[in-house]
Structures are given as C-alpha cells and as structure tokens.
Design an enzyme around this catalytic site. Structure first.
Site, PDB file in Angstrom:
ATOM      1  N   LYS B  92     -15.856  75.676-106.387  1.00  0.00           N
ATOM      2  CA  LYS B  92     -15.154  76.314-107.509  1.00  0.00           C
ATOM      3  C   LYS B  92     -16.095  76.939-108.527  1.00  0.00           C
ATOM      4  CE  LYS B  92     -10.766  75.491-106.575  1.00  0.00           C
ATOM      5  NZ  LYS B  92      -9.902  76.655-106.251  1.00  0.00           N
ATOM      6  N   GLU B 114      -6.175  77.485-115.312  1.00  0.00           N
ATOM      7  CA  GLU B 114      -5.170  76.549-114.820  1.00  0.00           C
ATOM      8  C   GLU B 114      -5.892  75.613-113.865  1.00  0.00           C
ATOM      9  OE1 GLU B 114      -5.796  79.375-113.353  1.00  0.00           O
ATOM     10  OE2 GLU B 114      -6.067  78.678-111.294  1.00  0.00           O
ATOM     11  N   SER B 382     -16.084  72.203 -98.578  1.00  0.00           N
ATOM     12  CA  SER B 382     -15.925  72.870 -99.874  1.00  0.00           C
ATOM     13  C   SER B 382     -16.145  71.969-101.083  1.00  0.00           C
ATOM     14  CB  SER B 382     -14.540  73.505 -99.948  1.00  0.00           C
ATOM     15  OG  SER B 382     -13.548  72.526 -99.680  1.00  0.00           O
TER      16      SER B 382
END
Lengths: 265, 400
Positions: B92, B114, B382
């Site tokens: 991220k 968000e 990830s």
C-alpha cells in the site's frame, strides 16, 4: 410541450416561481409515498423531485442517506418507485415528477428498459447524479426520444466551457447546486448564488432551479428572487424523519405551505 | 500483438472505468488529471518518488525462492515478491508515497483516505507524518472495532480516524464518506484512494505508482533465474497489488497472469467478494463502471471475506478489462483454503503472510501441483500477517 416546460411557462406568465420539494420514495414507508406526493402538490409544490433509494448515495449528506436507508428496509427499488409514480398519476396528470438518483439501479434494470418504463409510469425528468454528460449521451437521447427531460446539476466549480457542454444535453430545467459539498451541508450565500445564476443565464434559456442549502422560508424567498425554481431537499426529508406515520403528510404540507407563502410574498 | 495502451483519455478500459461522479467532483478530478499528466513523466518528480521508495519504503523488495514450500507442495518452483518487507508491511505504501508527493506539489496541505483493514490508512498516515500533511482517515465503525491496533497506529502517527456509521459501516461506506469530505473541502484537500478503483485518473495513477512491483520483478527474475516466470499470481480486492505486478507483464505474452479473489464461504453461498469470478453484473459505483456485487434492484450487497482487504463489492476497472480480453484469468479462494495456505507458509518458510496474500498463495499451491518442477510461479506476497494475529487466533479459539 413536456409537463415540465408547461409548468415553467405557466408560472412565468403569472409571474411566479416554482417550488420543488424533494422526498425519497418509500421513506418512511412505500404505502405513504403517494399520499405525500398529493399532499405536497395540494400545499403548493409545482414539481416534485422523487429520490430513488440507493445503497451508496455518495453525493448526499447524512439526512438523505438515512432516508434511502429507511426506504431500503422496505426493499423500495427503481421498479417500486415507478409503480408509485404510476399510482400518483391516476389522480394527478399535471404535476411533473423528476426522478433523482444514481446510475447503478438504472443500469441494473437496463437503460432502454428503464426509459420505456419511466415513460409508461409518467415520469417527466430524470436527474442521474453520477451520469455526467460525457458518460450519458446515449441515455439522454433515449430519454428525450420519449419526451423525458434529462436534468443536470451545475456546481459552483463548473466552468463556463463545461456549462455549455451540460446545457447542450440538458432539457426541462437546470439544477444549480448552491454550495460545495453534499446535500444539506450548510446555508447558501445568496449574493454569490445570484452572480452564478446570472452567468448561467447568459449561456442558456432553460429555467434554473437552485438547491442544496435552502433550509427555511427566508432563504427560499431570497432564492426565489434570483432563480426560476427553489429546490428544497434535506429540509423536507428532516420533516419526514421527525414525523410519525400519522403526522407526516400534515407536517410536509405545513412546511410546503410556509415555503410557498414565502416564495410568493 | 498490439502493445497494450490503456486507459483512454477519459479513463476507459474498454467499457469499464470512466468518470461517473456528481458534477460537484468534476472540477477536482480535472485538476488532479491535469496535474498528474504534468508530473507522471517529470524526471524530477519521478526521482523524488524513486528516492523515497528506496530510502523510506526500503525498495527494491526482494524476490525469494520458497524452496522448501515448493518441495512440500510438489510441482512448480514458487517465488515470492516480498512486498511484506516494505515499511508499514504491505504494498500500500508505494501508492501513498506517490500520491502524497503529488499532493505536496499541488499545494494541498490536507490529505484524506478511506481504509478497510487499516493498511491503507496506516500507509497514508505514515507518509502524511513524514511530509507534514494533515491527515484524516475514514473507516467503517465495524472495521474500527475489528482493527483496533491499526486505529491506534494511525493515531500515533498523528492522523484523525473518523468512524463511519452509515450503510454497512465498512470499506465502501468509508469510501462514500471520504468522497463527501473531498467534495466539501476540494480547495485544500487531496484524496488518496488506496486501490485501482474510483473515477479516472485514480485507477491509472494507482496502477502506475504500484507498477514498481512488476518493474522490479522483471529485473530480479532475470537476475535470479535468467527468465520470466510462467505464471504471476496476486490477490484481488480492489486490485492494486495485482495491477502493480501485472502491468509490466501485460505485453509479455508467455507469462500467465492470475488474479485471486475472495470466495469467502464459497461462491455458491453468495457470501463472498469475488465479482469477477462469479460473473457479477456490470454497474457503476464509486466513480467507475465495473463488475459489481449487487441485487436485482442494483443495490450494492454486503460482501464477505475473512480478509478485510479483499472485502469489497467491486473491482478495479482494468481487471474487468483484462478479464474480458482474457489477458488475465480470475479465480477465487475460500476462507478455509486461504487459512490453510497461511499456516503452511508460516511453518515451512518462516514467513507470516497477510490473509489477503494467503489467497494468492493458496491458488499458487493448486496451480503448482499441475506444473513441472522446472516451471516457475511468482506470487506477489502483498503484505505481512502481523495485523491478522487477532483474526487467526480467534479462528483457533484463542484469545490473545
């Protein structure tokens, strides 16, 4: 001439401004929606914006979102909304109804099927909040082919080149959003709105309604002084929210009458 | 094959993507589109981004040959792209660094985001702290309860976390609320979207910032084994880590691309988060057109996955397009299958994967078994699983 055009033309002749209340179909209960619509008309509404409940109303503030949630408890979707309008039309063939909602329920039904069904139900205009003109050219043509007016929002941040693009596809009337933000955010600035409305008028002959932030009779009166129509949304829905099943129609009528009187004064 | 060049000027990937927003947001998106066009090829901006990825995030992330696990599974060799080793523990941060640097260039002192599980919120709060930007994170009140440690992390980093009480009180409602904040505060606020969804230019921009994963992987695979993998596998919620690793491989026809969605309790139960695999109807949500989990009235329905990061009713529009043109294949893995892969990797390789990434691992196991030992699968690992300790412990009936 469409019902919306006739309404605005008649009002203009008599030197009056349109009052456009908004309620969400199915809120608080689908059994009450038709009576509420008739009540609004009786108390002085010239045109009604009817919200189509949606699970994710991104452009709306908490008040109208709660209205959607209340209606969704009773599973009120687009088909039901059209059925309610059809029922309303049995007794009122004069007051224009504009559906206001989001693209997904329309796409789920199928755009062409929706256009046909809307025509059959007696819908006069459709405002699809998340269908900007670039993404809805075919849809707008479909509506127009059935004498339904595609209604569009203009915002304080819409520049004049874009106003041209939008008014080119719009018909019926233009809805000027008087402030940055979601529905029901805060009070509008009348002077600023007057400037913007004047600028928009130089680009289109369509009647202009102003909404988002009309909270009381005083603001309604001020807006009526600059625009062709006053749209009252969150304030109406608040009235629904604080009413009981037995008082909702009376309360909506009282509020509408108060706004009507202020606009006509 | 014609070189892949998507999206078009208005953000369309075939019939998907686009800009489906209220007029009140159009100007803000146009400003963002123009500024991103200006900087996306600007050498100075790209150098600043690369520098932060190297020194702040810790890139390049290694590629690791999970040899023992490959032997245990039996079949192809499985390699892991270690995004779990990034600062903040997941892919991220690649995107939040990129968008925050853009916010700074655009003169926006306030960023909003968000978040579902809290990973994107933490990554945003992290870079906001480093750049001195005010940060507000919207999070569904259900998620606030479920992800208390991440909420506290964001607060430590100086962010304000706003619990969202509307709708289903989860990720999609947090996104709605962030959009509302943005409409109201467009002059001073930059909205950092965490995945390859939303209105144009977000799906393209987030993909571009995440593409560093695939760009590195191509170089590293060449260095390590002298060739590219036979298959690249990544999990897909909104789909940012998958787009990041897929994108540089799209023109490499010999590399099979597989996106793994969350099958939750099983596709047949309806309690899942796999709009592509389940062939959900196409619709419009959060500013773009894509496959969407919805009922017959077009209302968005609640999704289910054990992994909060995959628990989203839509999917990035570029994935929808890659599915249609058959350049990528989409499959789904149940909660139970993901948990099994999670435990297997922990015990065999000493790596605790995120529950999201465990979905990709579970499918790698299935696929590897059908392949020969000289073939190669690259899995995008990830994120790391530290954030999932409570969930996993609870499933085993343990209170931490």
């Amino acid at each position: 001439m469409s019902r919306i055009q006739t309404t605005f033309a008649t009002l203009k002749q008599s030197g009056k401004k349109a009052l456009i209340p908004f309620i969400t179909a199915g809120d608080p209960h689908p059994d009450q929606t038709v009576a509420m619509l008739h009540g609004l008309v009786k108390a002085g509404a010239n045109l009604i914006e009817l919200g189509v409940p949606f699970s994710d109303p991104m452009a709306d503030g908490p008040v109208i979102q709660r209205a959607s949630e209340r209606a969704l408890v009773h599973k009120v979707g687009l088909r039901k909304v059209l059925a309610l309008v059809k029922e309303f039309r049995e007794q009122d063939n004069k007051t224009p109804i504009v559906l206001m909602g989001y693209a997904n329920p329309i796409e789920a039904m199928g755009v062409e099927k929706f256009a046909d069904a809307a025509k059959e139900a007696g819908i006069d205009g459709v405002l699809t909040v998340d269908y900007p003109p670039e993404e809805s050219t075919e849809f707008n043509a479909m509506l127009k082919a059935r004498d339904i007016d595609p209604v569009f929002l203009l915002s304080p941040t819409t520049d004049s080149a874009r106003v041209d693009v939008i008014v080119n596809q719009a018909s019926g009337f233009i809805y000027y959003v008087s402030l940055k933000g979601v529905t029901g955010s805060k009070n509008l600035d009348v002077v600023e709105v007057a400037d913007r409305v004047a600028a928009i008028r130089s680009q289109t002959n369509l009647p202009i309604g102003v909404g988002f932030g009309v909270r009381d009779a005083e603001t309604a009166k001020a807006v009526a002084g600059i625009a062709d129509a006053v749209v009252v949304g969150s304030r109406m829905v608040q009235e629904v929210e604080k009413s009981t099943a037995t008082s909702v129609v009376t309360n909506l009528m009282a509020l509408t009458a108060e706004l009507r009187a202020a606009i006509d004064a | 094959m014609q070189l892949y060049d998507m999206p078009d000027e208005r953000g369309h990937f075939g019939p998907y993507g686009g800009i489906f927003v209220a007029e009140t947001l159009v100007e803000a998106l146009e400003e963002l589109r123009v500024m991103y066009e200006k900087y996306r090829h600007d050498p100075e901006f790209l150098a600043e981004f690369a520098n932060d990825l190297k020194h702040f995030v810790g890139r390049p992330s290694p590629i690791y040959h999970a040899k023992r696990w490959s032997d245990k599974v039996g079949g192809a060799q499985i390699y892991l792209k270690r995004e779990d080793l990034n600062h903040t523990g997941a892919h991220k941060v690649n995107n939040t660094v990129g968008q925050a640097l853009l916010a700074k260039r655009m003169g926006k002192p306030r960023v909003i985001a968000e978040t579902g599980a809290g990973q994107h919120g933490v990554a945003t709060a992290t870079i906001a702290a480093r750049l001195g930007l005010e940060c507000v994170v919207y999070m569904g009140s259900e998620d606030v309860k479920r992800q208390a440690p991440n909420v506290y992390r964001m607060k430590l980093l100086g962010a304000t976390v706003v619990p969202v009480e509307s709708g289903s009180k989860t990720l999609k409602d947090a996104l709605n609320e962030a959009m509302r904040d943005w409409v109201t505060n467009i002059e001073n606020t930059f909205y950092i979207i965490g995945t390859v969804a939303g209105p144009h230019p977000y799906p393209m921009m987030v993909r571009d910032f995440q593409a560093v994963i695939g760009v590195e992987a191509k170089i590293q695979m060449d260095e390590i084994v002298g060739r590219q993998p036979d298959a690249v596998i990544a999990c897909v919620g909104g789909g940012s880590n998958a787009m990041g690793i897929f994108y540089p491989y799209i023109n490499e026809e010999g590399v099979k691309l597989v996106g793994v969605e969350a099958a939750g309790h099983g596709l047949e139960t309806g309690k899942h988060a796999a709009p592509l695999t389940a062939n959900s109807a196409v619709g419009v949500l959060h500013g773009n057109r894509t496959y969407l989990m919805q009922d017959e009235d077009g209302q968005i329905i609640e999704t289910h996955s054990i992994s909060a990061g995959l628990d989203y009713p839509g999917v990035g529009p570029e994935h929808a397009w890659l599915k249609d043109i058959k350049r990528a294949e989409y499959v789904a893995i149940t909660d139970d299958e993901a948990m099994a892969a999670f435990h297997s990797l922990c015990r065999t390789e000493g790596i605790i994967p995120a529950l999201e990434s465990s979905h990709a691992l579970a499918y790698a196991e299935k696929l590897a078994k059908t392949m020969s030992p000289d073939q190669i699968i690259l899995v995008n690992l990830s994120g790391r699983g530290d954030k999932d300790m409570n969930t996993v412990a609870q499933l085993s009936g343990i209170t931490l």
